[in-house]
Design an enzyme around this catalytic site. Structure first.
Site, PDB file in Angstrom:
ATOM      1  CB  CYS A  84      -3.254   6.034  -2.058  1.00  0.00           C
ATOM      2  SG  CYS A  84      -1.961   6.535  -3.232  1.00  0.00           S
ATOM      3  CG  HIS A 101      -0.758   1.816  -2.042  1.00  0.00           C
ATOM      4  ND1 HIS A 101      -0.079   1.692  -0.529  1.00  0.00           N
ATOM      5  CD2 HIS A 101      -1.321   3.005  -1.929  1.00  0.00           C
ATOM      6  CE1 HIS A 101      -0.303   3.116  -0.039  1.00  0.00           C
ATOM      7  NE2 HIS A 101      -0.825   3.788  -1.119  1.00  0.00           N
TER       8      HIS A 101
END
Length: 231
Positions: free
Chosen positions: A201, A186
């Site tokens: 992440c 992301h």
């Protein structure tokens, strides 16, 4: 997908807020008051990287150049000190540059899976390939910090949410593509070299995250390997 699974994805995939460290690690809280006159342990390497005269001595011009680099990439305190974190970022940039347009030269990311997103934790690089053909990248990424490492292995994109937002921490996670529990690609607004890293992440610039969104689909494979420096 059920609420429990989505909640898990939010909690585990949340991007880490930058946590100030001590000067010994090259970071500290708040903005620096002024440039340091002290030469750091990586003075010559940093001078060379920045195109400064390489003499190992701290000058006012050296400090301003180092400080500008630190400010741009979120390294604190930005006092122009050539410490290990500043040099570590520069050294990583050199290694990323050396990858050129052949990031899988060593063949560590599978070439028999068709389209696959590769993540090299060691070089903090990611790219998309189809067999041996490079489709996009390589691009710099920001993966899990020490204690929250991005997990290695072969995975699949299982859930995508273009406008994902963590209601728990009130943190946006645009172009989120989850591939392992709560770990996802992301975009973030910080520098890809901003220490110490995410909560697992794979952070990307908005441009790169948007491109990954257009190229990947649910079910596409992701291969994560290597080890992030400092973990």
């Amino acid at each position: 997908m059920g609420d429990i699974r989505r909640r898990s994805a939010v909690v585990l995939g949340l991007t880490a807020m930058v946590i100030p460290l001590t000067l010994a690690l090259g970071t500290a809280p708040a903005q620096a008051a002024s440039c340091t006159t002290k030469a750091g342990p990586y003075q010559k390497q940093v001078e060379k990287f920045l195109g400064r005269p390489v003499d190992g001595k701290q000058s006012s011009a050296d400090c301003k150049a180092i400080r500008a680099f630190q400010t741009k990439h979120g390294i604190t305190p930005n006092i122009g000190y050539a410490g290990p974190v500043t040099w570590g970022v520069m050294d990583l940039m050199n290694k990323q540059k050396a990858a050129g347009k052949n990031p899988n030269k060593a063949g560590k990311c599978p070439v028999n899976k068709g389209r696959i997103a590769c993540v090299d934790l060691t070089r903090q690089l990611s790219w998309i390939q189809d067999g041996k053909k490079l489709v996009y990248g390589p691009v710099p990424v920001r993966t899990g910090r020490d204690g929250y490492e991005t997990r290695t292995g072969l995975k699949k994109v299982y859930w995508r949410n273009k406008n994902h937002h963590s209601t728990i921490y009130d943190v946006p996670m645009p172009y989120a593509q989850f591939f392992d529990g709560g770990q996802a690609f992301h975009s973030v607004g910080v520098s890809m070299w901003n220490p110490p890293g995410s909560h697992g992440c794979v952070n990307m610039t908005k441009t790169d995250a948007k491109k990954y969104w257009s190229l990947l689909r649910t079910g596409d494979e992701v291969y994560v390997y290597g080890r992030k420096p400092g973990t």
